[in-house]
Write a protein that holds these residues in place. Structure first.
Motif, PDB file in Angstrom:
ATOM      1  N   SER A   1       8.223  22.541  16.291  1.00  0.00           N
ATOM      2  CA  SER A   1       6.937  21.892  16.063  1.00  0.00           C
ATOM      3  C   SER A   1       6.999  21.096  14.765  1.00  0.00           C
ATOM      4  O   SER A   1       7.801  21.400  13.868  1.00  0.00           O
ATOM      5  N   PHE A   2       6.141  20.080  14.650  1.00  0.00           N
ATOM      6  CA  PHE A   2       6.054  19.279  13.429  1.00  0.00           C
ATOM      7  C   PHE A   2       4.605  19.249  12.957  1.00  0.00           C
ATOM      8  O   PHE A   2       3.673  19.329  13.775  1.00  0.00           O
ATOM      9  N   PRO A   3       4.399  19.106  11.638  1.00  0.00           N
ATOM     10  CA  PRO A   3       3.038  19.192  11.085  1.00  0.00           C
ATOM     11  C   PRO A   3       2.251  17.887  11.150  1.00  0.00           C
ATOM     12  O   PRO A   3       1.626  17.483  10.176  1.00  0.00           O
ATOM     13  N   LEU A   4       2.310  17.231  12.287  1.00  0.00           N
ATOM     14  CA  LEU A   4       1.488  16.040  12.522  1.00  0.00           C
ATOM     15  C   LEU A   4       1.216  15.947  14.013  1.00  0.00           C
ATOM     16  O   LEU A   4       1.922  16.573  14.818  1.00  0.00           O
ATOM     17  N   PRO A   5       0.205  15.173  14.433  1.00  0.00           N
ATOM     18  CA  PRO A   5      -0.114  15.092  15.864  1.00  0.00           C
ATOM     19  C   PRO A   5       1.011  14.438  16.670  1.00  0.00           C
ATOM     20  O   PRO A   5       1.393  13.293  16.386  1.00  0.00           O
ATOM     21  N   ILE A   6       1.534  15.171  17.625  1.00  0.00           N
ATOM     22  CA  ILE A   6       2.543  14.644  18.547  1.00  0.00           C
ATOM     23  C   ILE A   6       1.995  14.778  19.962  1.00  0.00           C
ATOM     24  O   ILE A   6       1.609  15.866  20.385  1.00  0.00           O
ATOM     25  N   ILE A   7       1.941  13.653  20.666  1.00  0.00           N
ATOM     26  CA  ILE A   7       1.399  13.609  22.030  1.00  0.00           C
ATOM     27  C   ILE A   7       2.529  13.254  22.984  1.00  0.00           C
ATOM     28  O   ILE A   7       3.199  12.232  22.814  1.00  0.00           O
ATOM     29  N   SER A   8       2.738  14.090  23.974  1.00  0.00           N
ATOM     30  CA  SER A   8       3.772  13.855  24.983  1.00  0.00           C
ATOM     31  C   SER A   8       3.141  13.312  26.261  1.00  0.00           C
ATOM     32  O   SER A   8       2.104  13.795  26.712  1.00  0.00           O
ATOM     33  N   VAL A   9       3.776  12.283  26.837  1.00  0.00           N
ATOM     34  CA  VAL A   9       3.381  11.746  28.136  1.00  0.00           C
ATOM     35  C   VAL A   9       4.584  11.872  29.076  1.00  0.00           C
ATOM     36  O   VAL A   9       5.667  11.362  28.775  1.00  0.00           O
ATOM     37  N   GLY A  10       4.404  12.584  30.182  1.00  0.00           N
ATOM     38  CA  GLY A  10       5.529  12.770  31.086  1.00  0.00           C
ATOM     39  C   GLY A  10       5.074  13.144  32.480  1.00  0.00           C
ATOM     40  O   GLY A  10       3.898  13.025  32.826  1.00  0.00           O
ATOM     41  N   ASN A  11       6.011  13.600  33.287  1.00  0.00           N
ATOM     42  CA  ASN A  11       5.684  13.973  34.667  1.00  0.00           C
ATOM     43  C   ASN A  11       6.629  15.050  35.179  1.00  0.00           C
ATOM     44  O   ASN A  11       7.642  15.356  34.539  1.00  0.00           O
ATOM     45  N   LEU A  12       6.273  15.619  36.304  1.00  0.00           N
ATOM     46  CA  LEU A  12       7.137  16.604  36.957  1.00  0.00           C
ATOM     47  C   LEU A  12       8.129  15.944  37.903  1.00  0.00           C
ATOM     48  O   LEU A  12       9.130  16.545  38.271  1.00  0.00           O
ATOM     49  N   THR A  13       7.830  14.715  38.311  1.00  0.00           N
ATOM     50  CA  THR A  13       8.656  14.023  39.291  1.00  0.00           C
ATOM     51  C   THR A  13       9.501  12.951  38.621  1.00  0.00           C
ATOM     52  O   THR A  13       9.348  12.659  37.439  1.00  0.00           O
TER      53      THR A  13
ATOM     54  N   ALA B   1       8.651  12.881  28.084  1.00  0.00           N
ATOM     55  CA  ALA B   1       9.227  14.015  27.359  1.00  0.00           C
ATOM     56  C   ALA B   1       8.762  15.367  27.885  1.00  0.00           C
ATOM     57  O   ALA B   1       8.907  16.368  27.185  1.00  0.00           O
ATOM     58  N   PHE B   2       8.214  15.428  29.100  1.00  0.00           N
ATOM     59  CA  PHE B   2       7.672  16.695  29.579  1.00  0.00           C
ATOM     60  C   PHE B   2       8.756  17.757  29.725  1.00  0.00           C
ATOM     61  O   PHE B   2       8.510  18.947  29.511  1.00  0.00           O
TER      62      PHE B   2
ATOM     63  N   LEU C   1       0.323  15.258  31.421  1.00  0.00           N
ATOM     64  CA  LEU C   1       1.157  15.250  32.625  1.00  0.00           C
ATOM     65  C   LEU C   1       0.573  14.261  33.629  1.00  0.00           C
ATOM     66  O   LEU C   1      -0.603  14.345  33.985  1.00  0.00           O
ATOM     67  N   LEU C   2       1.398  13.326  34.076  1.00  0.00           N
ATOM     68  CA  LEU C   2       0.970  12.327  35.046  1.00  0.00           C
ATOM     69  C   LEU C   2       1.491  12.681  36.431  1.00  0.00           C
ATOM     70  O   LEU C   2       2.627  13.139  36.583  1.00  0.00           O
ATOM     71  N   THR C   3       0.672  12.444  37.444  1.00  0.00           N
ATOM     72  CA  THR C   3       1.118  12.591  38.829  1.00  0.00           C
ATOM     73  C   THR C   3       0.484  11.488  39.665  1.00  0.00           C
ATOM     74  O   THR C   3      -0.699  11.185  39.520  1.00  0.00           O
TER      75      THR C   3
ATOM     76  N   THR D   1      11.353  14.899  44.889  1.00  0.00           N
ATOM     77  CA  THR D   1      11.450  14.157  43.631  1.00  0.00           C
ATOM     78  C   THR D   1      11.037  14.991  42.420  1.00  0.00           C
ATOM     79  O   THR D   1      10.902  14.460  41.326  1.00  0.00           O
ATOM     80  N   LEU D   2      10.845  16.296  42.601  1.00  0.00           N
ATOM     81  CA  LEU D   2      10.452  17.151  41.480  1.00  0.00           C
ATOM     82  C   LEU D   2      11.624  17.412  40.545  1.00  0.00           C
ATOM     83  O   LEU D   2      12.696  17.842  40.974  1.00  0.00           O
ATOM     84  N   ARG D   3      11.395  17.192  39.254  1.00  0.00           N
ATOM     85  CA  ARG D   3      12.409  17.503  38.249  1.00  0.00           C
ATOM     86  C   ARG D   3      12.460  18.994  37.936  1.00  0.00           C
ATOM     87  O   ARG D   3      13.483  19.505  37.462  1.00  0.00           O
ATOM     88  N   GLU D   4      11.352  19.664  38.135  1.00  0.00           N
ATOM     89  CA  GLU D   4      11.275  21.107  37.930  1.00  0.00           C
ATOM     90  C   GLU D   4      10.197  21.661  38.852  1.00  0.00           C
ATOM     91  O   GLU D   4       9.441  20.910  39.473  1.00  0.00           O
ATOM     92  N   GLY D   5      10.094  22.990  38.922  1.00  0.00           N
ATOM     93  CA  GLY D   5       9.119  23.611  39.800  1.00  0.00           C
ATOM     94  C   GLY D   5       7.689  23.331  39.383  1.00  0.00           C
ATOM     95  O   GLY D   5       7.398  23.021  38.217  1.00  0.00           O
ATOM     96  N   ILE D   6       6.767  23.463  40.322  1.00  0.00           N
ATOM     97  CA  ILE D   6       5.358  23.166  40.078  1.00  0.00           C
ATOM     98  C   ILE D   6       4.770  24.054  38.979  1.00  0.00           C
ATOM     99  O   ILE D   6       3.834  23.649  38.281  1.00  0.00           O
TER     100      ILE D   6
END
Length: 359
Positions: free
Chosen positions: A35-47, A140-141, A153-155, A171-176
């Motif tokens: 973790s880092f001491p500033l706001p970090i926002i991740s945008v990613g997906n499962l697919t 980066a999910f 998380l985008l779908t 097309t799933l990168r990992e399980g639901i």
């Protein structure tokens, strides 16, 4: 399920076991999440690609850029470089990748960085730009070595992750189950009109956890913009070409061009598609193919359209002269949220950043 997919099932099972074991190691803190001491926002997906990460990152940049010092961090798919890089005026898509290059071209006041190892990249970024106030992690999910403060998380509406299977069968990168790590779930690329009944059906399908907020977004297409230098802004809108039923040669190297293709087909006479792989680095021979196909279109009223992301790769020095001679256009896109979702989404993001910003 088709015969070929049945053959792939054992590979999907093996892949799922490996990914599940990796996630278990992170969940049990055997593998470290930093973790880092500033706001970090991740945008990613499962697919795999095509959910609209780039326009959603751009939406966040527009939302935050006036008040905070923003940096984006991407892996930089398709680039010919390695390690951490900070984008500058001499950068190209070959250095950064197409999505980071797009951020760099569109937003003057942000820092655009790439790096395969996200933790090391954030550390390097904060050394070079210690005044950074918010970091946006692009795609980066699954990069669990870094722990974002807010995970989006985008779908995609047409292929909700709940109705999917693991690679390579699906097309799933990992399980639901991985969806539990998300704070926000955005259903992307929805129809421009979405009924309350349809919203409830989708939410019922994905079964969000109590801590998760679900929002719905759609794509808004911009005007056709020229790829060649112009002395003043063009006054002709895209409706000019639609009303006169121009033939369009659509050239793409993105994960899923179907939505754009349908949008154009519903508005004009003829759309021909030349499709390249996602993040494809165009070559001079490709332009010869594009020009030949364009010349074979019989309609005298015709234009070439590409996506904004592809335009970043067409800008390379060895291609740009031919691209400008062809008078190709690109079409930018933006994200639009349904009903009150935009206001609620904005509020949640802004409250997170304000609460977690460095004093």
């Amino acid at each position: 399920m088709g015969f070929f997919k049945i053959l792939l099932l054992p590979i999907s099972v093996l892949y799922g076991l490996v990914v599940s074991f990796r996630n278990w190691l992170f969940n049990k803190k055997i593998l470290k999440s930093t973790s880092f001491p500033l706001p970090i926002i991740s945008v990613g997906n499962l697919t795999t690609g095509g959910t609209g990460k780039t326009p959603h990152v751009e939406y966040l940049i527009r939302l935050l850029n006036e008040k905070y010092k923003i940096a984006t961090l991407s892996r930089g798919y398709g680039r010919k470089t390695k390690g951490f890089l900070l984008g500058d005026k001499n950068s190209s898509s070959e250095h950064l990748g197409d999505e980071p290059m797009q951020y760099l071209q569109k937003f003057e006041n942000i820092k655009v960085t790439v790096g395969e190892k996200r933790v090391l990249a954030v550390e390097e970024l904060l050394k070079i730009e210690p005044g950074t106030e918010v970091i946006l992690l692009d795609d980066a999910f699954q990069h669990r070595a870094i722990k974002p403060g807010l995970s989006i998380l985008l779908t995609q509406y047409s292929r909700i992750f709940a109705n999917n299977q693991l690679l390579p069968t699906g097309t799933l990168r990992e399980g639901i189950k991985g969806m539990k790590r998300a704070d926000i779930i955005v259903i992307t690329k929805t129809p421009s009109i979405l009924s309350p009944l349809e919203r409830r059906r989708i939410i019922s399908d994905i079964k969000p956890f109590e801590h998760q907020k679900v929002y719905f977004s759609c794509i808004k297409y911009g005007e056709f913009l020229p790829t060649w230098p112009v002395t003043k802004p063009l006054t002709i809108s895209k409706d000019f070409y639609f009303e006169r039923k121009y033939s369009i040669l659509l050239v793409t190297g993105i994960a899923n061009p179907t939505l754009l293709q349908t949008y154009l087909e519903e508005r004009t006479k003829e759309v021909k598609l030349i499709r390249f792989p996602d993040h494809y680095q165009f070559k001079p021979g490709d332009l010869e193919k594009i020009e030949k196909t364009f010349n074979e279109i019989r309609n005298p009223n015709k234009i070439i359209i590409t996506t904004e992301k592809d335009w970043m790769r067409f800008r390379n020095p060895e291609l740009i002269e031919t691209v400008q001679r062809l008078k190709m256009f690109y079409i930018p896109i933006e994200v639009k949220f349904h009903d009150q979702d935009g206001e609620k989404f904005n509020k949640q993001v802004l409250e997170f950043v304000e609460k977690n910003k460095l004093n």
